[in-house]
Structures are given as structure tokens and as C-alpha cells.
Design an enzyme around this catalytic site. Sequence first.
Site, PDB file in Angstrom:
ATOM      1  N   TYR A  12       0.831  -1.210   0.000  1.00  0.00           N
ATOM      2  CA  TYR A  12       0.000   0.000   0.000  1.00  0.00           C
ATOM      3  C   TYR A  12       0.861   1.253   0.000  1.00  0.00           C
ATOM      4  O   TYR A  12       2.076   1.202   0.190  1.00  0.00           O
ATOM      5  CB  TYR A  12      -0.959  -0.007   1.185  1.00  0.00           C
ATOM      6  CG  TYR A  12      -0.324   0.329   2.526  1.00  0.00           C
ATOM      7  CD1 TYR A  12       0.489  -0.592   3.188  1.00  0.00           C
ATOM      8  CD2 TYR A  12      -0.535   1.570   3.134  1.00  0.00           C
ATOM      9  CE1 TYR A  12       1.071  -0.288   4.408  1.00  0.00           C
ATOM     10  CE2 TYR A  12       0.037   1.882   4.363  1.00  0.00           C
ATOM     11  CZ  TYR A  12       0.839   0.956   4.992  1.00  0.00           C
ATOM     12  OH  TYR A  12       1.421   1.259   6.196  1.00  0.00           O
ATOM     13  N   ARG A  60       7.887   4.100  -4.812  1.00  0.00           N
ATOM     14  CA  ARG A  60       7.987   3.171  -3.667  1.00  0.00           C
ATOM     15  C   ARG A  60       7.016   2.007  -3.832  1.00  0.00           C
ATOM     16  O   ARG A  60       7.334   0.869  -3.503  1.00  0.00           O
ATOM     17  CB  ARG A  60       7.742   3.915  -2.347  1.00  0.00           C
ATOM     18  CG  ARG A  60       8.092   3.067  -1.134  1.00  0.00           C
ATOM     19  CD  ARG A  60       8.089   3.852   0.154  1.00  0.00           C
ATOM     20  NE  ARG A  60       6.781   4.399   0.468  1.00  0.00           N
ATOM     21  CZ  ARG A  60       6.529   5.239   1.459  1.00  0.00           C
ATOM     22  NH1 ARG A  60       7.513   5.643   2.249  1.00  0.00           N
ATOM     23  NH2 ARG A  60       5.319   5.690   1.676  1.00  0.00           N
ATOM     24  N   ARG A  72      -8.162 -20.050  -1.098  1.00  0.00           N
ATOM     25  CA  ARG A  72      -7.033 -19.975  -0.178  1.00  0.00           C
ATOM     26  C   ARG A  72      -6.019 -21.098  -0.378  1.00  0.00           C
ATOM     27  O   ARG A  72      -6.360 -22.274  -0.287  1.00  0.00           O
ATOM     28  CB  ARG A  72      -7.537 -19.998   1.269  1.00  0.00           C
ATOM     29  CG  ARG A  72      -6.408 -19.763   2.275  1.00  0.00           C
ATOM     30  CD  ARG A  72      -6.897 -19.787   3.703  1.00  0.00           C
ATOM     31  NE  ARG A  72      -5.810 -19.449   4.618  1.00  0.00           N
ATOM     32  CZ  ARG A  72      -4.884 -20.318   5.023  1.00  0.00           C
ATOM     33  NH1 ARG A  72      -4.922 -21.569   4.623  1.00  0.00           N
ATOM     34  NH2 ARG A  72      -3.917 -19.931   5.839  1.00  0.00           N
ATOM     35  N   HIS A 103      -1.478 -21.118   0.096  1.00  0.00           N
ATOM     36  CA  HIS A 103      -0.318 -20.231   0.284  1.00  0.00           C
ATOM     37  C   HIS A 103       0.372 -19.909  -1.033  1.00  0.00           C
ATOM     38  O   HIS A 103       0.796 -18.785  -1.256  1.00  0.00           O
ATOM     39  CB  HIS A 103       0.698 -20.861   1.246  1.00  0.00           C
ATOM     40  CG  HIS A 103       0.249 -20.839   2.674  1.00  0.00           C
ATOM     41  ND1 HIS A 103      -0.800 -21.586   3.136  1.00  0.00           N
ATOM     42  CD2 HIS A 103       0.697 -20.141   3.740  1.00  0.00           C
ATOM     43  CE1 HIS A 103      -0.981 -21.363   4.421  1.00  0.00           C
ATOM     44  NE2 HIS A 103      -0.087 -20.481   4.811  1.00  0.00           N
ATOM     45  N   LYS A 105       6.300  -1.733   1.888  1.00  0.00           N
ATOM     46  CA  LYS A 105       5.126  -1.159   2.568  1.00  0.00           C
ATOM     47  C   LYS A 105       3.994  -2.185   2.480  1.00  0.00           C
ATOM     48  O   LYS A 105       3.077  -2.078   1.668  1.00  0.00           O
ATOM     49  CB  LYS A 105       4.755   0.198   1.951  1.00  0.00           C
ATOM     50  CG  LYS A 105       3.923   1.053   2.897  1.00  0.00           C
ATOM     51  CD  LYS A 105       4.079   2.514   2.584  1.00  0.00           C
ATOM     52  CE  LYS A 105       3.119   3.395   3.382  1.00  0.00           C
ATOM     53  NZ  LYS A 105       3.283   3.348   4.831  1.00  0.00           N
ATOM     54  N   GLU A 154      12.639   2.406  13.762  1.00  0.00           N
ATOM     55  CA  GLU A 154      11.665   3.436  13.381  1.00  0.00           C
ATOM     56  C   GLU A 154      10.474   3.268  14.318  1.00  0.00           C
ATOM     57  O   GLU A 154      10.593   2.591  15.337  1.00  0.00           O
ATOM     58  CB  GLU A 154      11.259   3.274  11.905  1.00  0.00           C
ATOM     59  CG  GLU A 154      10.619   1.942  11.584  1.00  0.00           C
ATOM     60  CD  GLU A 154      10.140   1.814  10.135  1.00  0.00           C
ATOM     61  OE1 GLU A 154       9.876   2.814   9.463  1.00  0.00           O
ATOM     62  OE2 GLU A 154      10.003   0.650   9.687  1.00  0.00           O
ATOM     63  N   LEU A 175      11.090   1.399   6.793  1.00  0.00           N
ATOM     64  CA  LEU A 175      10.469   1.873   5.562  1.00  0.00           C
ATOM     65  C   LEU A 175      11.224   3.129   5.115  1.00  0.00           C
ATOM     66  O   LEU A 175      11.474   4.014   5.944  1.00  0.00           O
ATOM     67  CB  LEU A 175       8.994   2.227   5.817  1.00  0.00           C
ATOM     68  CG  LEU A 175       8.260   2.621   4.541  1.00  0.00           C
ATOM     69  CD1 LEU A 175       7.844   1.365   3.771  1.00  0.00           C
ATOM     70  CD2 LEU A 175       7.038   3.463   4.846  1.00  0.00           C
TER      71      LEU A 175
END
Length: 281
Positions: free
Chosen positions: A33, A52, A100, A102, A147, A180, A204
Amino acid sequence: MKELVYLNGWIGSFAEAHISVNDRGYIFGDGIYEVIRAYNGKMFALQDHLERLKSSAAAVEIDLPEVEKDIGAICEELLTESGIKEAMVYIQLSRGTAPRNHTFDAGIKPNLLVTVRHVPEIPPSMYSEGIKVITHPDLRWQMCNVKSISLQANILAKHKAQKSGAVEAVFVMDDGTVTEAASSNVFIIKQGILKTYPNGNKILPGITRKYVIQIAESMGVEVREEPFSATELTAAEEVFCTNTIHEVAPVTRVDDIEIGDGKPGPLTRSLLAGYQALRPD
Ligand code: PDD
């Protein structure tokens, strides 16, 4: 003005938008995101955010979707259509929809979500008095440069902060190094030198961080992108956190320790002013 959702080419309200329960973002947190701030109807640092997003996508092997326009243009149009001037633009790219399992097929089509919402209200005391943060073990994975929407460790840390009357949780690794915070980068100032953890897989690469470093350097401040410890954090003259929404948030208390004289420091305030001067008008 209306808050709007774009989902794989569809545009409408939050109430009407829907996605399959087989979306891998929903099932696995398998997605990435970006959060972009718009000032006066104009997005700040859009290109940085798109770059990014691209590097997060490459790192987790999510293909950028083939869309009718580029993602930046989708954001611009949704923002214009919403009529919201002070907005938070959110982009989410999940790996796609499949029962579903993996593992995933090479040809899976990503789901692209863009939302435009009013920017959350920020209490003026954040800047006039500064914020309290807690320290918290860094329990995250080894790809913090991505992210990722998988944010459970960040969420639990931030929840603990909130329960302690704090705004942020500052992550500390086992060796005592500060990386961070749960949703921001962390800076300290000691003897006029600005320090923040170097880019790499432990943090990040914040976009606000990048601009704040440039502003500090243009002011003649020495900047060192190097690790510092939790002990250095609490002994610092000034501490602040940066992110897209809070910009430069002065930190005046870490756990129960007051930073400096307990008020937002002069260099922090100058950097906030310098950053705010970059806002599009
Ligand atoms: N978070 N570090 C982490 C872990 C973050 O989640 C964020 C931003 C930052 C600062 O990055 P930037 O300056 O590019 O916003 C650093 C956003 C705001 C969020 O998750 O809502």
C-alpha cells in the site's frame, strides 16, 4: 464532497464497494500500500509514492496491474471527483483473488484499490506540546522496506502505545538499537547533529524522512543516517517522528522520560516549518 473508492475500474462509495472474501489481501494480508497526502486538492510527492509502490511490488513479486490509465492518473481523477481538498489518498494492491492456498499462480491478477478520504483531524497539541511515545520491541519481519499491508506487529505496538496514553510506539531491536516507529520514522538531535536509522531492510524508506533530510542539509545541519540506541533516544536534546499525515511530530516524552525541556525543540520546529513550506498551494 464525497469520500470515494476505486476498485479495479469501478468507482463508488465505501458503502457500495465490495471485494471477494478470496482476495489474498483479506485472507493473507498479501499486498502492499501507499498513503499520499493531498493539500488543497493536489497530491504531494506523488512520484515518490508511485516509485515506492513499484519497488514494494517488485520485492514481493506482485505484478503492477494493467489499468486503463496509470495509477497516478487514477488517483488524480478520484481526488478531483471527490472534491476533497485536504485528503488522504490510499492505494492498495493485493496479489489477487484465488481460493485460499499459500502458493499462487504466476498469472494471478492483482486487485487495485484507491480510496480518497478526508485527512484525519490532528490535535493542535501535537505540534504545540509534542507527543508521548513508548518504546517497544521490534517484532517485525526482515523486509520492513516493503510497505506491506501485513501490519499486525505495528498494530499491536500502536495499541499498546494508545493504552499508555502515547501516540506512537518506537521499535527497539534486541541489541537496543532504535529502528523506526509503528507508522513513522524516528529522528534524534544531539549536539546539533540529526540522526536517523539508515535505509535498508529494517525500516520503511519514508518519503517525509527523505524531504526532512534534504531540508536539514539545506539548513546546514549535519545529518547522519546511522543507528542510535534507545539510551541515546532518551538522552537526546530533541526527538521527532515523520510521516505523510503528521509531517514532523515533535516527541517530548519517551516512556516516562521527558525529552530536553519537555517542549518541542527549535530545530524540530524549523524542520516542520521547512516541510510545510513544500506543501502545494
Ligand atoms: N505510514 N515507517 C512506517 C512503518 C510507516 O508505516 C510509515 C508511514 C512511515 C513514514 O513514511 P512516509 O513518510 O512515506 O509516510 C515510516 C503511513 C502513513 C500509514 O501506514 O498510514
